[in-house]
Design a protein around this motif. Structure first.
Motif, PDB file in Angstrom:
ATOM      1  N   PRO A 172       0.832  -1.206   0.000  1.00 13.20           N
ATOM      2  CA  PRO A 172       0.000   0.000   0.000  1.00 13.20           C
ATOM      3  C   PRO A 172       0.865   1.254   0.000  1.00 13.20           C
ATOM      4  O   PRO A 172       1.873   1.326   0.701  1.00 13.20           O
ATOM      5  CB  PRO A 172      -0.810  -0.128   1.290  1.00 13.20           C
ATOM      6  N   VAL A 173       0.454   2.233  -0.775  1.00 17.74           N
ATOM      7  CA  VAL A 173       1.246   3.456  -0.933  1.00 17.74           C
ATOM      8  C   VAL A 173       0.498   4.678  -0.422  1.00 17.74           C
ATOM      9  O   VAL A 173       1.046   5.478   0.332  1.00 17.74           O
ATOM     10  CB  VAL A 173       1.641   3.664  -2.412  1.00 17.74           C
ATOM     11  N   ALA A 174      -0.746   4.849  -0.844  1.00 14.35           N
ATOM     12  CA  ALA A 174      -1.509   6.037  -0.472  1.00 14.35           C
ATOM     13  C   ALA A 174      -2.976   5.663  -0.317  1.00 14.35           C
ATOM     14  O   ALA A 174      -3.456   4.701  -0.916  1.00 14.35           O
ATOM     15  CB  ALA A 174      -1.348   7.133  -1.529  1.00 14.35           C
ATOM     16  N   TYR A 175      -3.676   6.457   0.487  1.00 18.99           N
ATOM     17  CA  TYR A 175      -5.100   6.238   0.692  1.00 18.99           C
ATOM     18  C   TYR A 175      -5.769   7.570   0.987  1.00 18.99           C
ATOM     19  O   TYR A 175      -5.120   8.529   1.431  1.00 18.99           O
ATOM     20  CB  TYR A 175      -5.355   5.241   1.834  1.00 18.99           C
ATOM     21  N   ALA A 176      -7.057   7.637   0.714  1.00 20.40           N
ATOM     22  CA  ALA A 176      -7.796   8.886   0.914  1.00 20.40           C
ATOM     23  C   ALA A 176      -9.240   8.567   1.240  1.00 20.40           C
ATOM     24  O   ALA A 176      -9.789   7.562   0.772  1.00 20.40           O
ATOM     25  CB  ALA A 176      -7.722   9.764  -0.331  1.00 20.40           C
ATOM     26  N   ILE A 177      -9.863   9.409   2.056  1.00 21.74           N
ATOM     27  CA  ILE A 177     -11.290   9.327   2.331  1.00 21.74           C
ATOM     28  C   ILE A 177     -11.945  10.502   1.621  1.00 21.74           C
ATOM     29  O   ILE A 177     -11.615  11.662   1.895  1.00 21.74           O
ATOM     30  CB  ILE A 177     -11.578   9.364   3.838  1.00 21.74           C
ATOM     31  N   VAL A 178     -12.830  10.207   0.691  1.00 15.35           N
ATOM     32  CA  VAL A 178     -13.478  11.245  -0.122  1.00 15.35           C
ATOM     33  C   VAL A 178     -14.987  11.111   0.026  1.00 15.35           C
ATOM     34  O   VAL A 178     -15.503  10.143   0.581  1.00 15.35           O
ATOM     35  CB  VAL A 178     -13.066  11.124  -1.604  1.00 15.35           C
ATOM     36  N   GLU A 179     -15.689  12.110  -0.523  1.00 11.71           N
ATOM     37  CA  GLU A 179     -17.145  12.137  -0.370  1.00 11.71           C
ATOM     38  C   GLU A 179     -17.851  11.083  -1.206  1.00 11.71           C
ATOM     39  O   GLU A 179     -18.853  10.499  -0.800  1.00 11.71           O
ATOM     40  CB  GLU A 179     -17.684  13.534  -0.711  1.00 11.71           C
ATOM     41  N   SER A 180     -17.335  10.786  -2.393  1.00 10.14           N
ATOM     42  CA  SER A 180     -17.918   9.771  -3.272  1.00 10.14           C
ATOM     43  C   SER A 180     -16.894   9.406  -4.332  1.00 10.14           C
ATOM     44  O   SER A 180     -15.884  10.097  -4.511  1.00 10.14           O
ATOM     45  CB  SER A 180     -19.218  10.266  -3.916  1.00 10.14           C
ATOM     46  N   GLU A 181     -17.174   8.341  -5.052  1.00  6.45           N
ATOM     47  CA  GLU A 181     -16.267   7.876  -6.095  1.00  6.45           C
ATOM     48  C   GLU A 181     -16.741   8.418  -7.438  1.00  6.45           C
ATOM     49  O   GLU A 181     -17.681   7.895  -8.037  1.00  6.45           O
ATOM     50  CB  GLU A 181     -16.250   6.343  -6.102  1.00  6.45           C
ATOM     51  N   ASN A 182     -16.088   9.466  -7.904  1.00  6.52           N
ATOM     52  CA  ASN A 182     -16.454  10.089  -9.172  1.00  6.52           C
ATOM     53  C   ASN A 182     -15.204  10.652  -9.834  1.00  6.52           C
ATOM     54  O   ASN A 182     -14.089  10.515  -9.319  1.00  6.52           O
ATOM     55  CB  ASN A 182     -17.508  11.186  -8.961  1.00  6.52           C
ATOM     56  N   LYS A 183     -15.390  11.286 -10.978  1.00  4.51           N
ATOM     57  CA  LYS A 183     -14.251  11.807 -11.724  1.00  4.51           C
ATOM     58  C   LYS A 183     -13.495  12.865 -10.924  1.00  4.51           C
ATOM     59  O   LYS A 183     -12.261  12.893 -10.905  1.00  4.51           O
ATOM     60  CB  LYS A 183     -14.726  12.412 -13.054  1.00  4.51           C
ATOM     61  N   GLU A 184     -14.226  13.721 -10.233  1.00  7.21           N
ATOM     62  CA  GLU A 184     -13.586  14.805  -9.485  1.00  7.21           C
ATOM     63  C   GLU A 184     -12.721  14.275  -8.350  1.00  7.21           C
ATOM     64  O   GLU A 184     -11.585  14.719  -8.151  1.00  7.21           O
ATOM     65  CB  GLU A 184     -14.664  15.747  -8.944  1.00  7.21           C
ATOM     66  N   SER A 185     -13.258  13.322  -7.573  1.00  5.78           N
ATOM     67  CA  SER A 185     -12.491  12.790  -6.439  1.00  5.78           C
ATOM     68  C   SER A 185     -11.291  11.973  -6.910  1.00  5.78           C
ATOM     69  O   SER A 185     -10.200  12.050  -6.313  1.00  5.78           O
ATOM     70  CB  SER A 185     -13.403  11.933  -5.552  1.00  5.78           C
ATOM     71  N   TRP A 186     -11.452  11.177  -7.984  1.00  5.04           N
ATOM     72  CA  TRP A 186     -10.326  10.418  -8.508  1.00  5.04           C
ATOM     73  C   TRP A 186      -9.263  11.338  -9.095  1.00  5.04           C
ATOM     74  O   TRP A 186      -8.053  11.087  -8.944  1.00  5.04           O
ATOM     75  CB  TRP A 186     -10.794   9.412  -9.561  1.00  5.04           C
ATOM     76  N   THR A 187      -9.675  12.399  -9.751  1.00  8.26           N
ATOM     77  CA  THR A 187      -8.706  13.362 -10.294  1.00  8.26           C
ATOM     78  C   THR A 187      -7.919  14.012  -9.173  1.00  8.26           C
ATOM     79  O   THR A 187      -6.696  14.173  -9.256  1.00  8.26           O
ATOM     80  CB  THR A 187      -9.435  14.426 -11.131  1.00  8.26           C
ATOM     81  N   TRP A 188      -8.612  14.404  -8.113  1.00  8.60           N
ATOM     82  CA  TRP A 188      -7.955  15.013  -6.945  1.00  8.60           C
ATOM     83  C   TRP A 188      -6.949  14.041  -6.333  1.00  8.60           C
ATOM     84  O   TRP A 188      -5.817  14.408  -6.017  1.00  8.60           O
ATOM     85  CB  TRP A 188      -9.027  15.406  -5.933  1.00  8.60           C
ATOM     86  N   PHE A 189      -7.354  12.789  -6.149  1.00  4.84           N
ATOM     87  CA  PHE A 189      -6.494  11.781  -5.542  1.00  4.84           C
ATOM     88  C   PHE A 189      -5.265  11.506  -6.416  1.00  4.84           C
ATOM     89  O   PHE A 189      -4.126  11.492  -5.933  1.00  4.84           O
ATOM     90  CB  PHE A 189      -7.298  10.491  -5.333  1.00  4.84           C
ATOM     91  N   LEU A 190      -5.465  11.281  -7.708  1.00  8.38           N
ATOM     92  CA  LEU A 190      -4.358  10.934  -8.602  1.00  8.38           C
ATOM     93  C   LEU A 190      -3.426  12.113  -8.850  1.00  8.38           C
ATOM     94  O   LEU A 190      -2.225  11.923  -9.074  1.00  8.38           O
ATOM     95  CB  LEU A 190      -4.914  10.421  -9.929  1.00  8.38           C
ATOM     96  N   GLU A 191      -3.958  13.309  -8.797  1.00  2.36           N
ATOM     97  CA  GLU A 191      -3.100  14.485  -8.997  1.00  2.36           C
ATOM     98  C   GLU A 191      -2.103  14.634  -7.855  1.00  2.36           C
ATOM     99  O   GLU A 191      -0.912  14.877  -8.076  1.00  2.36           O
ATOM    100  CB  GLU A 191      -3.974  15.732  -9.111  1.00  2.36           C
ATOM    101  N   ILE A 192      -2.577  14.463  -6.609  1.00  2.00           N
ATOM    102  CA  ILE A 192      -1.671  14.542  -5.453  1.00  2.00           C
ATOM    103  C   ILE A 192      -0.717  13.351  -5.459  1.00  2.00           C
ATOM    104  O   ILE A 192       0.486  13.497  -5.161  1.00  2.00           O
ATOM    105  CB  ILE A 192      -2.482  14.575  -4.147  1.00  2.00           C
ATOM    106  N   LEU A 193      -1.226  12.174  -5.791  1.00  2.00           N
ATOM    107  CA  LEU A 193      -0.376  10.981  -5.854  1.00  2.00           C
ATOM    108  C   LEU A 193       0.724  11.151  -6.900  1.00  2.00           C
ATOM    109  O   LEU A 193       1.882  10.761  -6.678  1.00  2.00           O
ATOM    110  CB  LEU A 193      -1.231   9.758  -6.178  1.00  2.00           C
ATOM    111  N   GLY A 194       0.366  11.729  -8.045  1.00  2.00           N
ATOM    112  CA  GLY A 194       1.359  11.972  -9.084  1.00  2.00           C
ATOM    113  C   GLY A 194       2.462  12.905  -8.616  1.00  2.00           C
ATOM    114  O   GLY A 194       3.643  12.699  -8.930  1.00  2.00           O
ATOM    115  N   ASP A 195       2.090  13.933  -7.845  1.00  2.00           N
ATOM    116  CA  ASP A 195       3.108  14.848  -7.299  1.00  2.00           C
ATOM    117  C   ASP A 195       4.012  14.126  -6.301  1.00  2.00           C
ATOM    118  O   ASP A 195       5.230  14.361  -6.261  1.00  2.00           O
ATOM    119  CB  ASP A 195       2.427  16.036  -6.617  1.00  2.00           C
ATOM    120  N   ASP A 196       3.438  13.251  -5.488  1.00  2.00           N
ATOM    121  CA  ASP A 196       4.234  12.511  -4.504  1.00  2.00           C
ATOM    122  C   ASP A 196       5.247  11.586  -5.173  1.00  2.00           C
ATOM    123  O   ASP A 196       6.374  11.422  -4.692  1.00  2.00           O
ATOM    124  CB  ASP A 196       3.320  11.681  -3.606  1.00  2.00           C
ATOM    125  N   LEU A 197       4.837  10.954  -6.266  1.00  4.92           N
ATOM    126  CA  LEU A 197       5.698   9.971  -6.931  1.00  4.92           C
ATOM    127  C   LEU A 197       6.498  10.569  -8.078  1.00  4.92           C
ATOM    128  O   LEU A 197       7.249   9.843  -8.743  1.00  4.92           O
ATOM    129  CB  LEU A 197       4.844   8.807  -7.454  1.00  4.92           C
TER     130      LEU A 197
END
Length: 498
Positions: free
Chosen positions: A139-164
């Motif tokens: 496991p590398v990263a995890y997040a608690i978001v309001e729902s599973e949609n394009k906006e939340s996945w974009t937010w999650f992957l954008e921060i993950l991309g910066d980390d990696l």
């Protein structure tokens, strides 16, 4: 009680009753024991609402004890500038040790998935899980978001991309089950990434129209083909078996699910997202806790898992990891059936392991056979990955108070009706297979009362309907019969006391 809950939060109510009886020589009812456990558990884990106000303090403590950790909190904007409260929306966590460990693995590969949170303020837990040198989850990263949609996945992957350190044109590899919003999010942020689709979920969709093990076998033959000609032969075989099934599968581009089109950059030919499902299964007990307790449950599991892997390392021998050794032994057994032809230079025909043996037979310098395996599978690399540690944090009384102009309040969710479900929601196909296998579902069925054997009620609400029907008595006589039985039971109890 507090000590008991801290040591074992899931202690049974019956055990609470027994310990109270032994300690104070006083018996208490099951309901009193349950209420006492509930109050103590709430005190230990914290209140659901209160923990949102402590999120900034928790994030600060996590970063202080694990330097390099990334924690991002997002709240909803408030149009009223005079309002000093903000509703919680999302939180992202990537621990420094796991971030460094993934880079040490050398596999540009992550599995993405989402799972439901429980409790009065449910949301979605998004996770990114890699594969370590022993083909275990990482496991590398995890997040608690309001729902599973394009906006939340974009937010999650954008921060993950910066980390990696992933740029727009990174050739990273992701695998998912094509959840809602994840496809456009990856296409937007990483247009050059290799995006694999989980084959098990493809098969789940396929089973709706094409049932049977033969379809499953032919689908796996197509997915496991390692060359384009081999894939063409497997697809032709499926077409000859069923043209409609071939047409259905052809609509999904094979570059997303067949090994024949995988680039090899990920140093993994995995076609399932089971890594995330394993991770979600390990933290299922933490997904119904208050938000900080849930995040701590995940962090503590990750910390314990590193220790578990280190213990396995101590028992491992040889140059390769245990899983790699097991696979390599199978490859060597297969290599004994191959005949190799050498051209006198540096070119061989057929199997790689057999070619190395042939080279050694012709006085070539090959060294240990395991030294030809990719470094990602070596014990040395494995130890390097788990040399990074997840550190514990202080108790809440020692957290540094973060002074912010606004206070985080509850998210926009409501309390769900009914008992929170622990198990994964099964698909319609899985439920049908369970029914066919003899494990019948009780859904949409009417249970019978254990007293009168009639439907429409249970034994607790039974009013003697069955007795009235059986004896031909009226409802009033049925009540009289019930009262007679109560009196008999009371007299029986009085007899036992005397």
């Amino acid at each position: 009680m507090l000590e008991q809950i801290e040591e074992n939060p899931e202690i049974p109510v019956k055990a609470v009753q027994e310990q109270f009886q032994r300690r104070f020589s006083v018996g208490i009812s099951r309901m009193k024991a349950y209420r006492a456990k509930f109050i103590a558990k709430k005190h230990v884990e914290g209140d659901y609402a209160k923990q949102y106000t402590l999120l900034r303090d928790y994030a600060n403590e996590l970063i202080q004890q694990n330097p390099g950790t990334t924690v991002k909190i997002e709240v909803d904007a408030n149009p009223d500038p005079g309002n000093n409260t903000r509703q919680f929306r999302r939180i992202y966590v990537c621990l420094a040790a796991l971030k460094q460990g993934l880079k040490a693995i050398g596999r540009d590969f992550l599995v993405l998935d989402g799972a439901f949170m429980k409790g009065p303020f449910p949301g979605q837990l998004l996770s990114a899980v890699g594969v370590d040198c022993n083909n275990g989850i990482y496991p590398v990263a995890y997040a608690i978001v309001e729902s599973e949609n394009k906006e939340s996945w974009t937010w999650f992957l954008e921060i993950l991309g910066d980390d990696l350190g992933l740029g727009t044109y990174s050739n990273f590899t992701f695998i998912s089950d094509r959840q809602k919003g994840i496809l456009p999010a990856i296409s937007k942020l990483f247009p050059c990434a290799e995006h694999r689709y989980c084959l098990r979920h493809i098969h789940e969709n396929m089973k709706v129209s094409f049932k049977g093990d033969l379809y499953k076998d032919k689908l796996w033959n197509c997915a496991c083909a390692t060359t384009v000609p081999e894939l063409s032969v497997a697809m032709d075989d499926l077409k000859a078996f069923n043209k409609k099934a071939h047409l259905w599968l052809s609509k999904i581009p094979p570059l997303h699910w067949s090994r024949a089109y995988f680039s090899g950059r990920a140093v993994s030919d995995i076609v399932l997202n089971s890594m995330c499902e394993v991770f979600n299964g390990k933290i299922v007990e933490g997904r119904d806790k208050p938000i900080i307790s849930a995040l701590e449950y995940i962090r503590e599991y990750l910390m314990r898992r590193i220790v578990t892997v280190l213990n396995v390392m101590e028992r491992s021998e040889g140059l390769l990891t245990p899983k790699a050794t097991e696979v390599f032994e199978g490859i060597k057994r297969d290599a004994t059936a191959y005949h190799v032809q050498w051209n006198g230079g540096g070119i061989y025909i057929r199997h790689a392991v057999a070619a190395i043996w042939e080279k050694a037979a012709n006085r070539g310098r090959v060294g240990a056979l395991e030294s030809w395996v990719h470094p990602v599978y070596t014990v040395e690399r494995w130890k390097q990955v788990y040399s990074f540690r997840v550190n514990p944090i202080n108790g809440r009384t020692l957290w540094t108070r973060v002074h912010a102009p606004t206070t985080i309040t509850l998210p926009k969710h409501h309390t769900q009706v009914g008992r929170p479900k622990k198990l994964r929601k099964r698909s319609a196909v899985e439920l049908k297979e369970m029914t066919q296998s003899g494990r019948l579902s009780k859904k949409h069925t009417k249970g019978a009362c254990s007293k009168c054997k009639k439907t429409g009620h249970n034994s607790r609400t039974c009013k003697g309907q069955g007795e009235a029907v059986k004896t031909g008595k009226s409802g009033k006589s049925g009540k009289a019969e019930k009262k007679r039985k109560v009196m008999v039971s009371l007299l029986y109890g009085l007899f036992l006391v005397t």
